[in-house]
Motif scaffolding. Structure first.
Motif, PDB file in Angstrom:
ATOM      1  N   PHE A  25       7.758 -78.437  23.782  1.00 28.72           N
ATOM      2  CA  PHE A  25       7.339 -77.444  22.817  1.00 28.72           C
ATOM      3  C   PHE A  25       6.219 -76.398  23.059  1.00 28.72           C
ATOM      4  N   ILE A  26       5.219 -76.939  23.947  1.00 27.36           N
ATOM      5  CA  ILE A  26       4.076 -76.639  24.425  1.00 27.36           C
ATOM      6  C   ILE A  26       4.466 -75.316  25.222  1.00 27.36           C
ATOM      7  N   LEU A  27       5.367 -75.523  26.223  1.00 30.78           N
ATOM      8  CA  LEU A  27       5.778 -74.593  27.203  1.00 30.78           C
ATOM      9  C   LEU A  27       6.049 -73.246  26.826  1.00 30.78           C
ATOM     10  N   ASP A  28       5.741 -72.125  27.245  1.00 29.96           N
ATOM     11  CA  ASP A  28       5.979 -70.686  26.885  1.00 29.96           C
ATOM     12  C   ASP A  28       7.168 -70.280  27.484  1.00 29.96           C
ATOM     13  N   ARG A  29       7.999 -70.859  28.534  1.00 34.94           N
ATOM     14  CA  ARG A  29       9.175 -70.783  28.947  1.00 34.94           C
ATOM     15  C   ARG A  29      10.167 -71.738  29.051  1.00 34.94           C
ATOM     16  N   GLN A  30      11.405 -71.647  29.101  1.00 34.46           N
ATOM     17  CA  GLN A  30      12.357 -72.735  29.233  1.00 34.46           C
ATOM     18  C   GLN A  30      12.287 -73.243  30.535  1.00 34.46           C
ATOM     19  N   TRP A  31      12.337 -74.710  30.420  1.00 32.49           N
ATOM     20  CA  TRP A  31      12.285 -75.617  31.519  1.00 32.49           C
ATOM     21  C   TRP A  31      13.575 -76.246  31.830  1.00 32.49           C
ATOM     22  N   MET A  32      13.932 -76.230  32.978  1.00 36.87           N
ATOM     23  CA  MET A  32      15.143 -77.078  33.230  1.00 36.87           C
ATOM     24  C   MET A  32      15.232 -78.162  34.307  1.00 36.87           C
ATOM     25  N   LEU A  33      15.808 -79.319  34.181  1.00 32.69           N
ATOM     26  CA  LEU A  33      15.558 -80.424  35.023  1.00 32.69           C
ATOM     27  C   LEU A  33      16.376 -80.179  36.378  1.00 32.69           C
ATOM     28  N   PRO A  34      16.023 -80.495  37.508  1.00 32.64           N
ATOM     29  CA  PRO A  34      16.688 -80.532  38.815  1.00 32.64           C
ATOM     30  C   PRO A  34      18.102 -81.184  38.312  1.00 32.64           C
ATOM     31  N   ALA A  35      19.095 -80.742  39.036  1.00 30.64           N
ATOM     32  CA  ALA A  35      20.408 -81.291  39.205  1.00 30.64           C
ATOM     33  C   ALA A  35      20.457 -83.025  39.325  1.00 30.64           C
ATOM     34  N   TRP A  36      19.785 -83.382  40.180  1.00 32.04           N
ATOM     35  CA  TRP A  36      19.541 -84.732  40.532  1.00 32.04           C
ATOM     36  C   TRP A  36      18.980 -85.637  39.473  1.00 32.04           C
ATOM     37  N   HIS A  42      22.172 -89.609  33.298  1.00 30.44           N
ATOM     38  CA  HIS A  42      23.429 -90.138  32.761  1.00 30.44           C
ATOM     39  C   HIS A  42      23.447 -91.508  32.866  1.00 30.44           C
ATOM     40  N   TYR A  43      22.772 -92.172  33.631  1.00 32.98           N
ATOM     41  CA  TYR A  43      22.716 -93.637  33.791  1.00 32.98           C
ATOM     42  C   TYR A  43      21.736 -94.569  32.990  1.00 32.98           C
ATOM     43  N   ALA A  44      20.871 -93.800  32.394  1.00 32.36           N
ATOM     44  CA  ALA A  44      19.646 -94.333  31.837  1.00 32.36           C
ATOM     45  C   ALA A  44      19.999 -95.231  30.795  1.00 32.36           C
ATOM     46  N   PRO A  45      20.997 -94.964  29.845  1.00 35.38           N
ATOM     47  CA  PRO A  45      21.395 -95.890  28.668  1.00 35.38           C
ATOM     48  C   PRO A  45      21.937 -97.237  29.271  1.00 35.38           C
ATOM     49  N   VAL A  46      22.620 -97.193  30.250  1.00 29.18           N
ATOM     50  CA  VAL A  46      23.137 -98.419  31.129  1.00 29.18           C
ATOM     51  C   VAL A  46      22.298 -99.132  31.632  1.00 29.18           C
ATOM     52  N   ALA A  47      21.165 -98.644  32.424  1.00 33.06           N
ATOM     53  CA  ALA A  47      20.249 -99.197  32.859  1.00 33.06           C
ATOM     54  C   ALA A  47      19.421 -99.998  31.953  1.00 33.06           C
ATOM     55  N   ALA A  48      19.041 -99.114  30.714  1.00 29.05           N
ATOM     56  CA  ALA A  48      18.133 -99.872  29.728  1.00 29.05           C
ATOM     57  C   ALA A  48      18.763-101.086  29.107  1.00 29.05           C
ATOM     58  N   LEU A  49      20.291-100.758  28.796  1.00 27.82           N
ATOM     59  CA  LEU A  49      20.755-102.052  28.564  1.00 27.82           C
ATOM     60  C   LEU A  49      20.852-103.431  29.358  1.00 27.82           C
ATOM     61  N   ALA A  50      21.151-102.747  30.607  1.00 30.89           N
ATOM     62  CA  ALA A  50      21.110-104.111  31.484  1.00 30.89           C
ATOM     63  C   ALA A  50      19.853-104.720  31.726  1.00 30.89           C
TER      64      ALA A  50
END
Length: 109
Positions: A25-36, A42-50
């Motif tokens: 919210f503090i940034l003045d421009r849109q910020w995008m994550l790198p593709a990697w 996408h694997y974070a929920p499965v990794a956290a559950l495991a």
């Protein structure tokens, strides 16, 4: 009585939490994550559950289970098999508990 060091640590942790949560919210421009990074998230929920479930199944009192006489192993194995067979979370939970409860209650595993 709370000492100054404890209060300082609590305040510092609150500031770090506030900044990290409000960063976008503090940034003045849109910020995008790198593709990697997006692919990795996408694997974070499965990794956290495991990370939560695996130690509960594989350890007892902080040590790896050394015997097959543990109901959690059979419940997890049956639950995993049912999930890959039917892809139903409800059936997975029911099957795992159907394996776990009789072994845990009747045989004291």
């Amino acid at each position: 009585m709370t000492d100054g060091w404890t209060v300082g640590v609590i305040v510092a942790m609150a500031v770090v939490t506030l900044i990290s949560r409000c960063f976008f919210f503090i940034l003045d421009r849109q910020w995008m994550l790198p593709a990697w990074a997006e692919r990795a998230l996408h694997y974070a929920p499965v990794a956290a559950l495991a990370a939560v479930v695996a130690p509960e199944i594989l350890t007892a009192d902080g040590r790896l289970i050394g015997t097959w006489h543990d109901a959690r192993l059979f419940g997890a194995a049956l639950g995993t098999a049912v999930y890959f067979w039917r892809r139903s979370v409800l059936l997975t939970l029911a099957a795992g508990m159907l394996a776990y409860l009789p072994l845990h209650i009747a045989l004291r595993w």
